[in-house]
Write a protein that holds these residues in place. Structure first.
Motif, PDB file in Angstrom:
ATOM      1  N   GLY A   1       0.791  -1.321   0.099  1.00  0.00           N
ATOM      2  CA  GLY A   1       0.126  -0.155  -0.013  1.00  0.00           C
ATOM      3  C   GLY A   1       1.000   1.256  -0.099  1.00  0.00           C
ATOM      4  N   SER A   2       0.246   2.086   0.429  1.00  0.00           N
ATOM      5  CA  SER A   2       1.084   3.709   0.623  1.00  0.00           C
ATOM      6  C   SER A   2       2.329   3.613   1.688  1.00  0.00           C
ATOM      7  N   SER A   3       3.113   4.587   1.386  1.00  0.00           N
ATOM      8  CA  SER A   3       4.508   4.585   1.999  1.00  0.00           C
ATOM      9  C   SER A   3       4.029   5.109   3.468  1.00  0.00           C
TER      10      SER A   3
ATOM     11  N   LEU B   1       3.869   7.296   6.551  1.00  0.00           N
ATOM     12  CA  LEU B   1       3.751   8.727   6.853  1.00  0.00           C
ATOM     13  C   LEU B   1       4.040   9.189   8.331  1.00  0.00           C
ATOM     14  N   PRO B   2       4.843  10.268   8.479  1.00  0.00           N
ATOM     15  CA  PRO B   2       5.051  10.602   9.919  1.00  0.00           C
ATOM     16  C   PRO B   2       4.060  10.685  11.155  1.00  0.00           C
ATOM     17  N   GLY B   3       4.179   9.917  12.301  1.00  0.00           N
ATOM     18  CA  GLY B   3       3.080   9.940  13.120  1.00  0.00           C
ATOM     19  C   GLY B   3       2.161   8.936  13.057  1.00  0.00           C
ATOM     20  N   TYR B   4       2.190   8.015  11.936  1.00  0.00           N
ATOM     21  CA  TYR B   4       1.128   7.047  11.831  1.00  0.00           C
ATOM     22  C   TYR B   4       1.765   5.689  11.946  1.00  0.00           C
ATOM     23  N   PRO B   5       1.402   4.833  12.477  1.00  0.00           N
ATOM     24  CA  PRO B   5       1.783   3.287  12.640  1.00  0.00           C
ATOM     25  C   PRO B   5       2.070   2.940  10.945  1.00  0.00           C
TER      26      PRO B   5
END
Length: 387
Positions: free
Chosen positions: A30-32, A34-38
């Motif tokens: 899926g997506s790469s 992202l800062p702050g997200y698991p």
């Protein structure tokens, strides 16, 4: 920050730039991240990796935490800080091993040789804010399935297994992109890495998104064992720029004197399963395609994608030069000679002298820059506030 801290950051940053290491940041469906997200990532064990800490900078107070999924009723525990060089007090022996083996590069976590047991949750904090959260699965390189298309090798098939309570799981391989051909203008090889994933469904409905097999197996212990994959094939591409086979930004020169009936392991600097690497014995190329077809005293390591050349020495004397390239750049020369063999040729002696002079020059430059950095930091006056 102490006066010596800037020079330490400079030194680590210099190493990172000079080696031009192709450090892998993980495979994610899926997506790469992202800062702050698991974020869930898959890696292959025994190969160097880096976990990024977004917004980290040399003066930031960066800390890394780890949580083993088997530890109950615990929160991630800090094991590495950017501004602490003292021996930490850690409640788990595993964390002490992390502190000893891993290190920070500009705030990012560098793990040179992770094991399957290092899987778990890694978090990065800048100050008191958690800005990176990684659920990491280090898949076992010891169970790597290797196939070469030019030899008729096949990849693993998808497997569906029945679980309890009407659920089922499909095990499949998620492939990374093909790496670049390991050499140009001549017949070479390229490879790509496959990671084991599991998709769990119930009544043909997706229970959750696909997970790396190690993480999925903790939730569903009935899942069978399945390892990662390495796929190779021959390739031939033109050179974008003229080849310069005898130049490199960082070159390691080593002389070995193995005993008869012994085994040596030559490790190509900065290589890994995630980067194109190839070897030469003198002017003769050593490829997976050729070595897999014969019972030879030479073999390329599978776990590192050819990053280690295994040599078995029989009786008799010999002198041989081995060369290794990463991303098309020469990074290592290994002169292998038995104790009874003749001394190294004059050309190798001159090369050794040149490399020695380069190392001395770089050392002097580093000492000079570290001295300037310390002086600059110590001379910096504290900021004042005018009321």
């Amino acid at each position: 920050m102490s006066c010596g801290a800037p020079c330490v950051a400079f030194f680590l940053g210099w190493i990172f730039v000079v080696t031009e290491a192709n450090l892998y940041e993980g495979h994610s469906l899926g997506s790469s991240c992202l800062p702050g997200y698991p974020c869930t990532l898959a890696f292959i064990s025994d190969n160097p990796v880096i976990l990024r800490c977004p917004y980290a900078h040399p003066r930031a107070q960066v800390s890394w935490q780890y949580l083993d999924p088997r530890w109950t009723n615990e929160q991630p525990i800090t094991f590495l800080r950017s501004e602490s060089s003292s021996w930490p007090s850690l409640s788990h022996a595993k964390l002490m091993r992390f502190w000893f083996r891993s290190r920070l590069i500009a705030g990012h976590l560098y793990i040179p040789s992770p094991s399957v047991k290092d899987s778990g949750v890694y978090t990065c904090q800048v100050g008191d804010a958690t800005i990176a959260y990684y659920n990491v699965d280090f898949q076992d390189a010891g169970h790597l399935h290797v196939s070469h298309a030019s030899l008729g090798g096949t990849v693993l098939d998808n497997v569906t297994v029945e679980l309890e309570n009407g659920t089922r799981a499909e095990l499949f391989t998620s492939w990374s992109p093909w790496q670049a051909c390991d050499r140009c203008s001549r017949l070479g090889e390229r490879k790509r890495v496959g990671f084991c994933y599991a998709q769990v469904t119930k009544s043909d409905q997706e229970v959750e998104k696909p997970l790396p097999c190690g993480i999925a197996r903790r939730k569903y212990p009935m899942l069978p064992q399945r390892g990662p994959e390495l796929r190779m094939e021959t390739c031939q591409v033109p050179c974008d720029t003229p080849e310069k086979p005898n130049t490199a930004s960082l070159l390691v020169f080593t002389t070995l004197h193995p005993q008869p009936m012994s085994v040596a392991h030559l490790r190509c600097p900065s290589s890994s399963i995630y980067s194109p690497v190839y070897w030469q014995e003198g002017l003769t190329k050593l490829t997976h395609f050729e070595l897999l077809q014969k019972n030879s005293s030479q073999s390329l390591d599978k776990a590192t994608g050819g990053g280690i050349l295994h040599l078995t020495f029989q009786n008799g004397s010999q002198s041989t030069v081995y060369w290794c390239y990463v991303n098309g750049h020469l990074v290592g020369r290994f002169f292998v000679t038995s104790p009874a063999a003749v001394p190294a040729p004059k050309e190798l002696a001159r090369s050794y002298s040149s490399i020695e002079a380069l190392v001395v020059g770089l050392s002097i430059f580093l000492v000079f820059m570290m001295f300037l950095s310390i002086i600059q930091s110590c001379r910096r006056k504290p900021e004042t506030t005018i009321v």
